[in-house]
Write a protein that holds these residues in place. Structure first.
Motif, mmCIF file in Angstrom:
data_model
loop_
_atom_site.group_PDB
_atom_site.id
_atom_site.type_symbol
_atom_site.label_atom_id
_atom_site.label_comp_id
_atom_site.label_asym_id
_atom_site.label_seq_id
_atom_site.Cartn_x
_atom_site.Cartn_y
_atom_site.Cartn_z
ATOM 1 N N GLN A 229 0.847 -1.195 0.000
ATOM 2 C CA GLN A 229 0.000 0.000 0.000
ATOM 3 C C GLN A 229 0.884 1.248 0.000
ATOM 4 N N ILE A 230 0.488 2.227 -0.808
ATOM 5 C CA ILE A 230 1.296 3.445 -0.914
ATOM 6 C C ILE A 230 1.411 4.146 0.436
ATOM 7 N N GLY A 231 0.346 4.118 1.227
ATOM 8 C CA GLY A 231 0.363 4.801 2.515
ATOM 9 C C GLY A 231 1.073 4.063 3.619
ATOM 10 N N GLU A 232 1.490 2.825 3.376
ATOM 11 C CA GLU A 232 2.026 1.991 4.447
ATOM 12 C C GLU A 232 3.295 2.576 5.064
ATOM 13 N N ARG A 233 4.187 3.111 4.215
ATOM 14 C CA ARG A 233 5.494 3.559 4.709
ATOM 15 C C ARG A 233 5.782 5.019 4.371
ATOM 16 N N ILE A 234 4.786 5.718 3.829
ATOM 17 C CA ILE A 234 5.031 7.073 3.333
ATOM 18 C C ILE A 234 5.362 8.051 4.454
ATOM 19 N N GLY A 235 4.967 7.734 5.687
ATOM 20 C CA GLY A 235 5.239 8.621 6.809
ATOM 21 C C GLY A 235 6.447 8.234 7.632
ATOM 22 N N GLN A 236 7.212 7.258 7.187
ATOM 23 C CA GLN A 236 8.379 6.825 7.951
ATOM 24 C C GLN A 236 9.442 7.921 8.011
ATOM 25 N N PRO A 237 10.255 7.938 9.068
ATOM 26 C CA PRO A 237 11.314 8.952 9.198
ATOM 27 C C PRO A 237 12.512 8.607 8.329
ATOM 28 N N ASP A 238 12.328 8.723 7.032
ATOM 29 C CA ASP A 238 13.349 8.372 6.054
ATOM 30 C C ASP A 238 13.833 9.647 5.366
ATOM 31 N N LYS A 239 15.147 9.812 5.272
ATOM 32 C CA LYS A 239 15.692 11.051 4.706
ATOM 33 C C LYS A 239 15.227 11.280 3.281
ATOM 34 N N GLN A 240 15.163 10.223 2.475
ATOM 35 C CA GLN A 240 14.732 10.397 1.094
ATOM 36 C C GLN A 240 13.260 10.794 1.014
ATOM 37 N N LEU A 241 12.432 10.237 1.871
ATOM 38 C CA LEU A 241 11.032 10.659 1.906
ATOM 39 C C LEU A 241 10.912 12.120 2.348
ATOM 40 N N ARG A 242 11.754 12.547 3.268
ATOM 41 C CA ARG A 242 11.736 13.955 3.671
ATOM 42 C C ARG A 242 12.126 14.858 2.497
ATOM 43 N N HIS A 243 13.152 14.461 1.758
ATOM 44 C CA HIS A 243 13.589 15.280 0.624
ATOM 45 C C HIS A 243 12.469 15.442 -0.411
ATOM 46 N N GLY A 244 11.684 14.389 -0.628
ATOM 47 C CA GLY A 244 10.618 14.442 -1.628
ATOM 48 C C GLY A 244 9.265 14.830 -1.073
ATOM 49 N N SER A 245 9.188 15.090 0.240
ATOM 50 C CA SER A 245 7.902 15.315 0.930
ATOM 51 C C SER A 245 6.961 14.134 0.710
ATOM 52 N N GLY A 246 7.546 12.951 0.629
ATOM 53 C CA GLY A 246 6.841 11.731 0.273
ATOM 54 C C GLY A 246 7.565 11.100 -0.899
#
Length: 350
Positions: A229-246
């Motif tokens: 699921q797209i929402g499963e890990r989208i809020g994790q404290p991951d640097k790459q997710l922070r850079h992309g805002s998701g």
């Protein structure tokens, strides 16, 4: 049921030019509506598991928002999809400067990219052909680039997109299609299941520019080799997710460059049963989870809230003119740029 292609007016551009909407219908009743401004897919009606059609792309009812406030909804992107750092690169010993329109960087061909031009449309049987000449120096790019895009909605429920381009000077070319999909037809896309056939992704810095590193997806939120699921890990404290805002990253597809069509991604929506498969010849796909949608835009009776659409943009890699280790994006005189992608719609049982 009428199949084939019909056309109707879709308003006028600020300068007075008329915009036309073309409606493509296949034998199964699936419908794609495309305008000649930006080559935009304004509507795409696909059946659910019970045969009910719904519009599965984000867009607007009128031409005005496409001219002013659209975040590339449904548009053709060029000359260069994605970002080029500082809008600058060196080509054959000459430094080229493009306009910057995304912070310090050049995005999607600039403010006057292919999404903001009126294409010349012709209907050839079941195909819609769009042509455009990007003149030497347009948005800073060298060379006259003659581009053709063919849209076809076939009876396998595939929306086929074929790109063709030639140039008279060496120039970077990276064309793509930028539809935002929501297979439920409303709400957000966090409950959609996504599979991407990619063992690595292009790491980015805080300005979404590639670091040059191809990062293995193993053990990261970017591992979609099995459906997640797209929402499963989208809020994790991951640097790459922070850079992309998701999610807003190019995934490196597990396929050799320049080969025949291969399946790159699959999206399914469990309530409706709709399934979208992306087949492409491109080496990468930009997965964007609609992070900057905020409810301020609306169209077709819907408000486009946070993560209400997802993009799967088949492409070469971001900032490739500055990253010699990435697949080549320079088109030279005498060469032909040709690539095809297919958006295939099916359904699955509950």
């Amino acid at each position: 049921m009428q199949t084939g292609i019909t056309q109707a007016p879709f308003g006028h551009l600020p300068g007075g030019a008329a915009v036309t909407q073309f409606t493509l219908t296949n034998a199964n009743g699936m419908v794609a509506k495309i305008i000649d401004f930006g080559g935009v897919i304004t509507e795409l009606h696909a059946p659910d598991r019970d045969g009910r059609l719904a519009d599965v792309v984000l867009g607007f009812d009128t031409i005005e928002p496409y001219c002013t406030g659209s975040p590339y909804f449904g548009a053709l992107i060029g000359r260069y999809g994605n970002r080029i750092a500082r809008g600058r690169f060196t080509l054959d010993g000459v430094q080229v400067q493009l306009p910057v329109n995304n912070g310090n960087n050049h995005l999607h061909g600039g403010a006057g990219g292919f999404d903001r031009v009126l294409w010349t449309a012709t209907v050839d049987g079941a195909s819609l052909r769009l042509a455009y000449r990007s003149v030497d120096g347009e948005m800073g790019y060298p060379g006259n680039l003659d581009v053709t895009v063919v849209y076809q909605l076939n009876d396998a429920n595939e929306l086929v997109v074929r790109f063709h381009a030639v140039t008279d000077k060496a120039t970077p070319v990276n064309l793509t299609q930028h539809s935002y999909f929501n297979l439920a037809g409303d709400g957000d896309i966090l409950g959609h299941y996504l599979t991407i056939d990619a063992d690595s992704f292009v790491a980015i810095d805080s300005e979404s520019i590639p670091t040059g590193e191809l990062t293995p997806v193993t053990g990261t939120p970017f591992d979609f080799r099995l459906p997640r699921q797209i929402g499963e890990r989208i809020g994790q404290p991951d640097k790459q997710l922070r850079h992309g805002s998701g999610y807003d990253h190019n995934l490196v597809l597990n396929k050799p460059e320049g080969t025949a069509l291969a399946r790159a991604a699959r999206v399914s929506e469990p309530v409706s049963g709709r399934v979208l498969e992306l087949w492409t010849q491109e080496p990468g796909v930009q997965f964007y989870s609609g992070n900057f949608l905020d409810g301020s835009l609306s169209g077709k009776g819907r408000s486009y809230g946070h993560r209400s659409g997802l993009c799967l943009e088949p492409q070469h890699f971001p900032d490739s003119p500055n990253q010699p280790q990435f697949p080549n994006v320079i088109l030279r005189p005498g060469e032909v740029y040709a690539t095809e992608s297919r958006f295939r719609f099916t359904t699955e049982a509950a």
